[in-house]
Design an enzyme around this catalytic site. Structure first.
Site, PDB file in Angstrom:
ATOM      1  N   GLY A  11      33.324  18.502  57.399  1.00 51.02           N
ATOM      2  CA  GLY A  11      34.344  17.464  57.444  1.00 51.02           C
ATOM      3  C   GLY A  11      35.717  18.004  57.077  1.00 51.02           C
ATOM      4  O   GLY A  11      35.845  18.831  56.177  1.00 51.02           O
ATOM      5  N   ARG A  72      30.420  20.862  63.345  1.00 52.27           N
ATOM      6  CA  ARG A  72      29.126  21.070  62.696  1.00 52.27           C
ATOM      7  C   ARG A  72      28.228  21.766  63.718  1.00 52.27           C
ATOM      8  O   ARG A  72      28.040  21.274  64.826  1.00 52.27           O
ATOM      9  CB  ARG A  72      28.534  19.741  62.236  1.00 52.27           C
ATOM     10  N   ASP A 103      29.327  21.835  50.851  1.00 53.48           N
ATOM     11  CA  ASP A 103      28.062  22.510  50.587  1.00 53.48           C
ATOM     12  C   ASP A 103      27.343  22.954  51.860  1.00 53.48           C
ATOM     13  O   ASP A 103      26.718  24.015  51.883  1.00 53.48           O
ATOM     14  CB  ASP A 103      27.150  21.637  49.724  1.00 53.48           C
ATOM     15  N   THR A 126      36.504  19.498  50.425  1.00 54.84           N
ATOM     16  CA  THR A 126      35.764  18.276  50.726  1.00 54.84           C
ATOM     17  C   THR A 126      36.339  17.136  49.900  1.00 54.84           C
ATOM     18  O   THR A 126      36.580  17.301  48.691  1.00 54.84           O
ATOM     19  CB  THR A 126      34.259  18.422  50.422  1.00 54.84           C
ATOM     20  N   ASP A 128      34.985  14.504  48.835  1.00 52.49           N
ATOM     21  CA  ASP A 128      34.059  13.846  47.903  1.00 52.49           C
ATOM     22  C   ASP A 128      34.102  14.422  46.489  1.00 52.49           C
ATOM     23  O   ASP A 128      33.591  13.800  45.557  1.00 52.49           O
ATOM     24  CB  ASP A 128      32.627  13.929  48.428  1.00 52.49           C
ATOM     25  N   ASP A 130      32.363  16.770  45.187  1.00 50.49           N
ATOM     26  CA  ASP A 130      30.992  16.806  44.701  1.00 50.49           C
ATOM     27  C   ASP A 130      30.409  18.211  44.556  1.00 50.49           C
ATOM     28  O   ASP A 130      29.194  18.361  44.397  1.00 50.49           O
ATOM     29  CB  ASP A 130      30.091  15.978  45.617  1.00 50.49           C
ATOM     30  N   ARG A 172      29.145   9.804  49.800  1.00 50.45           N
ATOM     31  CA  ARG A 172      27.751   9.624  50.203  1.00 50.45           C
ATOM     32  C   ARG A 172      26.791   9.938  49.062  1.00 50.45           C
ATOM     33  O   ARG A 172      25.776   9.282  48.900  1.00 50.45           O
ATOM     34  CB  ARG A 172      27.444  10.530  51.405  1.00 50.45           C
TER      35      ARG A 172
END
Length: 321
Positions: A11, A72, A103, A126, A128, A130, A172
């Site tokens: 992303g 991707r 990741d 990213t 997120d 995370d 997510r």
């Protein structure tokens, strides 16, 4: 180290261009040539490479998305796909690869290095936030600001129509964006994947808010929370009878010009990635921790869990009265 390659994968995140720019200009200063790979690992095994110089990255630091494009790749998940990509890098005389992504991208870089000996450095990109091993990831700050701007606008509408707004933000597997937006946006409640609490509690919160004279409320939900925003909204509507609306912000959070914090973080990490390769580092992610640059083995970035800030979670609850 005479030539390195850089790609963006997965992303997109605001600030990726600043990181690419930093890689190209740092390497050039050190006499290292840079090859840009278009469309991530998908483009790598197809040979979509081109030499990048300092002028090729001019006027990009303020741009969202990624000038190298991203994709991707299902092919890269196979040993044959990675072998083809490794051969492309050998044909281009590349001595090391910098992967900017999350990741999934780091998985791809990790296996490339393990199977073919290509030195790989990861740069966390990213929204997120995370990834274990860094305080913040590139794109996170901008995503929070984008979501917060939307929340502020929806609050105006909610107050005018005396409605409950349940707003779903990205995340997510992690609630970092949701927590920051909830605190900064003055939300009455926040739901995150790290705490699968019952939605029944929000009904009482909304009822209590109404009893205190609040005509509208803002509820923040991370997309990874079981049931999502719609599940929370249904519980409120059924439990209170109050008019409730769902707003899913979605991919709007990925776009836009990166805020200053993301530009600075990306610039610092892009520079650090080049120095890491020059120092012989490989198979690590460069991140920010304790005010400086830290290295984390790529496999630990997904094997170890990065928790949300529990103090911030408590703060969101305390200030929601």
């Amino acid at each position: 180290m005479k030539r390195l390659a850089v790609l963006t994968s997965g992303g997109d995140a605001p600030g990726m261009n600043a990181a690419i720019r930093a890689v190209v200009r740092t390497a050039t200063q050190q006499g290292i040539e840079v090859v840009g790979v278009r469309r991530g690992f998908s483009g790598l095994h197809r040979g979509e490479l081109a030499v990048l110089g300092p002028r090729d990255v001019a006027n990009t630091i303020q741009r969202g998305g990624t000038i190298l494009l991203t994709a991707r790749s299902h092919t890269w998940r196979s040993p044959e796909g990675r072998a083809k990509g490794a051969q492309v890098l050998r044909d281009w005389n590349v001595d090391g690869l910098i992967v900017i992504g999350g990741d999934g991208s780091f998985h791809g870089g990790h296996y490339l290095q393990e199977e073919h000996g290509v030195p790989v450095i990861g740069v966390p990109g990213t929204i997120d936030n995370d990834l274990y091993g860094t305080d913040h990831t590139i794109g996170y700050f901008t995503a929070v600001e984008t979501a917060l701007d939307a929340v502020d606008k929806l609050r105006d509408t909610g107050a005018s129509h005396e409605r409950i707004f349940v707003i779903e933000v990205m995340g997510r597997h992690a609630g970092h964006i949701a927590l920051d937006v909830a605190v900064a946006g003055g939300a009455e409640e926040v739901f995150i994947p790290e705490d699968a609490k019952s939605v029944e509690g929000v009904v009482e919160i909304v009822k209590a808010s109404v009893a205190k004279g609040k005509a509208s409320s803002i509820i923040i939900v991370a997309e990874g929370y079981p049931g999502g925003a719609q599940g929370v909204a249904d519980a409120i509507q059924n439990g209170t009878g109050l008019e409730t609306r769902v707003s899913i912000l979605g991919h709007i959070q990925r776009g836009g010009a990166p805020v200053s914090s993301d530009r600075v973080l990306a610039s610092r990490l892009g520079e650090a990635a080049v120095y890491a390769l020059m120092d012989g580092e490989k198979g690590v992610m460069v991140g920010r921790g304790g005010g400086g640059i830290v290295y984390t083995p790529l496999h630990e970035t997904w094997e170890k869990r990065k928790d949300v800030n529990r103090d911030l979670y408590r703060c969101a609850k305390t200030l929601s009265i």
